[in-house]
Motif scaffolding. Sequence first.
Motif, PDB file in Angstrom:
ATOM      1  N   THR A 107      -5.523   4.711   3.564  1.00 31.26           N
ATOM      2  CA  THR A 107      -6.025   3.713   2.615  1.00 31.26           C
ATOM      3  C   THR A 107      -6.332   2.371   3.262  1.00 31.26           C
ATOM      4  O   THR A 107      -6.993   1.535   2.657  1.00 31.26           O
ATOM      5  CB  THR A 107      -4.999   3.471   1.483  1.00 31.26           C
ATOM      6  OG1 THR A 107      -3.774   3.019   2.070  1.00 31.26           O
ATOM      7  CG2 THR A 107      -4.746   4.726   0.693  1.00 31.26           C
ATOM      8  N   THR A 129       0.828  -1.230   0.000  1.00 26.47           N
ATOM      9  CA  THR A 129       0.000   0.000   0.000  1.00 26.47           C
ATOM     10  C   THR A 129       0.848   1.259   0.000  1.00 26.47           C
ATOM     11  O   THR A 129       0.320   2.362  -0.144  1.00 26.47           O
ATOM     12  CB  THR A 129      -0.922   0.044   1.234  1.00 26.47           C
ATOM     13  OG1 THR A 129      -0.112   0.093   2.416  1.00 26.47           O
ATOM     14  CG2 THR A 129      -1.847  -1.141   1.293  1.00 26.47           C
ATOM     15  N   GLU A 130       2.160   1.114   0.225  1.00 27.10           N
ATOM     16  CA  GLU A 130       3.102   2.239   0.347  1.00 27.10           C
ATOM     17  C   GLU A 130       2.710   3.164   1.509  1.00 27.10           C
ATOM     18  O   GLU A 130       2.755   4.381   1.417  1.00 27.10           O
ATOM     19  CB  GLU A 130       3.203   3.020  -0.967  1.00 27.10           C
ATOM     20  CG  GLU A 130       3.767   2.181  -2.105  1.00 27.10           C
ATOM     21  CD  GLU A 130       4.095   3.009  -3.333  1.00 27.10           C
ATOM     22  OE1 GLU A 130       3.491   4.085  -3.498  1.00 27.10           O
ATOM     23  OE2 GLU A 130       4.973   2.584  -4.097  1.00 27.10           O
ATOM     24  N   LEU A 170      -4.406  -6.840  -2.854  1.00 25.13           N
ATOM     25  CA  LEU A 170      -4.096  -5.419  -2.697  1.00 25.13           C
ATOM     26  C   LEU A 170      -3.155  -4.945  -3.800  1.00 25.13           C
ATOM     27  O   LEU A 170      -3.301  -3.848  -4.340  1.00 25.13           O
ATOM     28  CB  LEU A 170      -3.448  -5.149  -1.329  1.00 25.13           C
ATOM     29  CG  LEU A 170      -4.321  -5.324  -0.086  1.00 25.13           C
ATOM     30  CD1 LEU A 170      -3.550  -4.908   1.164  1.00 25.13           C
ATOM     31  CD2 LEU A 170      -5.594  -4.499  -0.191  1.00 25.13           C
ATOM     32  N   ASN A 171      -2.206  -5.798  -4.135  1.00 22.85           N
ATOM     33  CA  ASN A 171      -1.255  -5.454  -5.189  1.00 22.85           C
ATOM     34  C   ASN A 171      -1.977  -5.249  -6.515  1.00 22.85           C
ATOM     35  O   ASN A 171      -1.698  -4.305  -7.254  1.00 22.85           O
ATOM     36  CB  ASN A 171      -0.212  -6.564  -5.311  1.00 22.85           C
ATOM     37  CG  ASN A 171       0.981  -6.129  -6.128  1.00 22.85           C
ATOM     38  OD1 ASN A 171       1.429  -4.982  -6.034  1.00 22.85           O
ATOM     39  ND2 ASN A 171       1.496  -7.020  -6.957  1.00 22.85           N
ATOM     40  N   ASN A 215      -7.456   9.970   0.261  1.00 22.98           N
ATOM     41  CA  ASN A 215      -6.475   8.905   0.119  1.00 22.98           C
ATOM     42  C   ASN A 215      -5.329   8.983   1.114  1.00 22.98           C
ATOM     43  O   ASN A 215      -4.361   8.230   1.008  1.00 22.98           O
ATOM     44  CB  ASN A 215      -5.912   8.909  -1.309  1.00 22.98           C
ATOM     45  CG  ASN A 215      -6.963   8.463  -2.324  1.00 22.98           C
ATOM     46  OD1 ASN A 215      -7.805   7.623  -2.012  1.00 22.98           O
ATOM     47  ND2 ASN A 215      -6.928   9.043  -3.512  1.00 22.98           N
ATOM     48  N   LYS A 226       4.642   8.641   2.930  1.00 18.61           N
ATOM     49  CA  LYS A 226       4.829   7.223   3.261  1.00 18.61           C
ATOM     50  C   LYS A 226       4.874   7.109   4.786  1.00 18.61           C
ATOM     51  O   LYS A 226       5.943   7.197   5.393  1.00 18.61           O
ATOM     52  CB  LYS A 226       6.120   6.700   2.628  1.00 18.61           C
ATOM     53  CG  LYS A 226       6.106   6.807   1.103  1.00 18.61           C
ATOM     54  CD  LYS A 226       7.446   6.451   0.496  1.00 18.61           C
ATOM     55  CE  LYS A 226       7.661   4.961   0.460  1.00 18.61           C
ATOM     56  NZ  LYS A 226       8.897   4.588  -0.278  1.00 18.61           N
ATOM     57  N   CYS A 258      -5.086  -4.320  -6.865  1.00 15.99           N
ATOM     58  CA  CYS A 258      -5.850  -3.054  -6.743  1.00 15.99           C
ATOM     59  C   CYS A 258      -4.955  -1.864  -7.032  1.00 15.99           C
ATOM     60  O   CYS A 258      -5.335  -0.940  -7.768  1.00 15.99           O
ATOM     61  CB  CYS A 258      -6.438  -2.915  -5.347  1.00 15.99           C
ATOM     62  SG  CYS A 258      -7.881  -3.948  -5.056  1.00 15.99           S
ATOM     63  N   TYR A 259      -3.760  -1.862  -6.439  1.00 15.92           N
ATOM     64  CA  TYR A 259      -2.883  -0.709  -6.602  1.00 15.92           C
ATOM     65  C   TYR A 259      -2.282  -0.642  -8.004  1.00 15.92           C
ATOM     66  O   TYR A 259      -2.020   0.442  -8.514  1.00 15.92           O
ATOM     67  CB  TYR A 259      -1.787  -0.722  -5.523  1.00 15.92           C
ATOM     68  CG  TYR A 259      -2.306  -0.185  -4.208  1.00 15.92           C
ATOM     69  CD1 TYR A 259      -2.326   1.187  -3.947  1.00 15.92           C
ATOM     70  CD2 TYR A 259      -2.836  -1.038  -3.250  1.00 15.92           C
ATOM     71  CE1 TYR A 259      -2.842   1.677  -2.769  1.00 15.92           C
ATOM     72  CE2 TYR A 259      -3.353  -0.552  -2.068  1.00 15.92           C
ATOM     73  CZ  TYR A 259      -3.344   0.809  -1.824  1.00 15.92           C
ATOM     74  OH  TYR A 259      -3.863   1.306  -0.657  1.00 15.92           O
ATOM     75  N   ASN A 260      -2.062  -1.800  -8.612  1.00 19.60           N
ATOM     76  CA  ASN A 260      -1.570  -1.783  -9.992  1.00 19.60           C
ATOM     77  C   ASN A 260      -2.614  -1.202 -10.935  1.00 19.60           C
ATOM     78  O   ASN A 260      -2.289  -0.512 -11.902  1.00 19.60           O
ATOM     79  CB  ASN A 260      -1.187  -3.204 -10.437  1.00 19.60           C
ATOM     80  CG  ASN A 260       0.140  -3.633  -9.832  1.00 19.60           C
ATOM     81  OD1 ASN A 260       0.931  -2.776  -9.450  1.00 19.60           O
ATOM     82  ND2 ASN A 260       0.371  -4.932  -9.741  1.00 19.60           N
ATOM     83  N   LYS A 261      -3.898  -1.485 -10.640  1.00 18.48           N
ATOM     84  CA  LYS A 261      -4.957  -0.893 -11.460  1.00 18.48           C
ATOM     85  C   LYS A 261      -4.965   0.609 -11.343  1.00 18.48           C
ATOM     86  O   LYS A 261      -5.235   1.329 -12.297  1.00 18.48           O
ATOM     87  CB  LYS A 261      -6.319  -1.457 -11.016  1.00 18.48           C
ATOM     88  CG  LYS A 261      -6.544  -2.900 -11.435  1.00 18.48           C
ATOM     89  CD  LYS A 261      -7.906  -3.380 -10.924  1.00 18.48           C
ATOM     90  CE  LYS A 261      -8.112  -4.858 -11.207  1.00 18.48           C
ATOM     91  NZ  LYS A 261      -9.383  -5.356 -10.636  1.00 18.48           N
TER      92      LYS A 261
END
Length: 924
Positions: free
Chosen positions: A820, A745-746, A918-919, A817, A799, A921-924
């Motif tokens: 998150t 999620t960074e 989650l990965n 945001n 971050k 989702c964030y790549n999208k």
Amino acid sequence: MEKLKFAVVDLETTGHSPEKGDRIIQIAIMFIENGTLTNEYVRFVNPNQRIPVFIQELTDITNEEVENAPVFEEIAQEVYDLLDGWIFAAHNTNFDLTFLQKEFERCGVKRWKGKQIDTVELSKILYPSAVSYRLKELTEELGITLSSAHRADDDARATSSLLLRCIDKVKGLPEPTLTLLHKRSFTLKSDISLLFYLALVESRRVSDKTNLSLFRGIPFRQAERLQQLHPRKIAFPTTQEAKDQLLNQAYSTYESRNAQLQFMDAAWESLRTGTEIMVEVPTGIGKTISYLLPAAVHAIQTNKAVVVSTYTNHLADKIIAEEIHTVSTALSVPIHVVIIKGRSNYISLSKFAEMLLSGESTYDNTFTEMQLLVWLTETLTGDVNELNLSGGGMLYIDRIRKRNSRLAEDEKDIDYHQITLENCKYADLVITNHALLLSDGPSKKQIVDETSGLIVDEGHQLIHAAYKTNEIIFSYTNWKYVMGQIGSESDDQISRRIEKILVRKMWNRSRTRTGLSEAFESFSIAFDHAIQELSGSNSIQRGHLKGSRLHVALNEIPADQTKFQEVFQTMNNFIEKAIAYVSPLDHEIESLSSKEQAILAEWHYWINELRVKMSEWIELFLENGSEGTVWIEQDQRSVPGSLTVIKSPINSAEVIRKALESFILKERGIVWTSGTLSVKSDERFVARQLGVDSTVPVIKLLAPKHFYTGAQIFIIEDMPDIQQVAQAEYVEEVAEAIIQTVMVTEGRLFVLFTSQDMLNKTHELISDSGLLEDYALIAQGISSGSRYRLLKSFRQYEKAVLFGTNSFWEGVDVPGNSLTAIIVVRLPFSSPTEPVFKAKTAQLNRMGKNAFTSYALPEAILRLRQGFGRLIRSSSDTGFFIILDRRIETKSYGKKFLEALPDVPVKKVSLARMVHELNNCYNK
């Protein structure tokens, strides 16, 4: 002032310790002459070592950038020559100058000598209300450009601008303030006295045009007095169209919501008819404006204010800052609003004047006095919560808070608290906090008498406030501090200063003095014996261990009651002798100088503090039959310094109904509102604890159907069972889950704990791993600052991860945001050994009720709902609610938790699967 020449320095280094091999990687010097930045010196420096990864991330300085730069030995003499003859300035000279001196010494260059200005120390004095004194936050607050924090050139430029801003502010201070500041500036750690001296010389050359008032020689800005507004004709909008029209005037992006309009109608009807209602309002429908608007209309129509009570002072201030203008715009009329807090939140100008005269010269006291002298030229409220002070500063503030309603003759027309109370007569809305609402005294009585209704925002929090505001707390360190003030024989302490006055007046009697000393010694011995009885007891050694802190009920300790009685008797004897000791001065007070009167007032202050403590002692240790539960806390690593004894009520309902009795008897409307006023399995759980009658309806409004479409709940199936493994093993798995979630999620997530001990261990494990060294790990109880300051830091870092305990489960707002994900480490049950919880459940069991199902479970469900409420604050928000505690799936009561949450997708997955999702989702 313009003739001063400053060299403003900033260093970037590989670490904090040159003795351990840390080296400079960048140096920047900004030269200021005649108030203007005239020259710059900026160099990278080769440290002859690899730059640590976290330093590269922090500074954005890479090994490649410094590879061909000179080592410091090559430029040391050049740097020294550049600084020679200039005033050294830096944002924390203790780091930059100390590091530079060590490097000069290592390189065989002589030690730099000259004057220095620390802009941290200077800005703390001149901006005493700043949220933070870190360079990035401070410059942001002051509107000073700082392009890249932790780059020496940008930091040095920003520090230069800050220094010039500070100098301008010094020059603008009134002459009497400068005189008082200059007198105190010689105890400072850097040469700031030079700035005050030059500004004072210049001020004396020109006529002082300040519009400030003077109180006993202290310049201050008077509080504003409200005037009666001209009659305003206004009606409450009864139709949906009329309400929409009003709110459209206030919001450019207004969206009509049925729940919001229903709440407005309910609040209006309650205030109009003088009835009581409870309204559970979902997040995101504009709750605050929905009650403020009908409250303002009702106040204008009745010509009597409506009281709005919030949980915290910060929330009260936020309503003023963000919402009142909106109400005024919607209604097209001016609105008078007053924030009123308990009187101890306000400065007593007479006590401050006495402290300035009494002449205590410790660094903390002097520094705090300087901050206050500047603050008084700016504040319109006199509210000491505006100040950002050190721990020592807070001790000073405690001595100048307004403690009672008595005012000196010259103080009656200018006292901040008194003016605020008088302003309530002309207010439409009076904003206060739950603590004042629960208090008893003339301030509250005056507010109640002149108002026409009450709105309790975050109503469920009144339960917690009822316990906190009625607690009696004994602190060993605090008692020792007070005893040290009055009993110390040091030359600069109050007893010696009183003795000097008595000697000068020839009223000193050695027998009286000896009797006083013997009485204090008897009191001290009795006190130490009683403490030994408490902290050395075998029972407390066997008490519940919470981390390294022990909890044990006082009634479980077989203490010798005569020891507590002896403390009372010897303390009372000492107080009587201390009063008699200064009675000759009291009778001849007019013959004393102003400074001597201030010293005498300080003596009486400390004697009164002892009187208060004696009353607390009686209630804690001698009135065994009184209501409430009493317990001891003690950290085994610090005995007896950590010893604390706390007494708290058990029944919140009795405390609350007594506090609200006057509103109820006068048939004024009471509106309870919150996002969590009910539990699905027990609709009146909160109402019972608030003491709300069973006939009062609980109205539950619903969020729009699309509101939670951006939310998902994950239950991690492969976490160990928290009740089946050792805490250390569970903490390891929690740390792993946090690390993996943060990496995908960074950051931008909360981790919510129910135990400070588990938070500490998890934070330590993650920090030691180094896997999240690129992230700001902000931890309650570890990172310095209040909840509000921790939250501000979280928002400022892109971050960031925030580790929070109980107070972060609710009442914090991070829209958009910036947040998150939320990780719930364990279901938020209260610890069965938590003293109030333990007493409450014992009481329920004695009544034949199941304490788990009637109290422990609904309380935990409410807290989980509140935690979820942090995640989605508007219909456009997206977020993940991640539950690590498998009991929500494996226990029969688990479904009750899930039923209480909004209707959003729930996925039961492994940690690896969740990270994968989650990965995606964030790549999208």
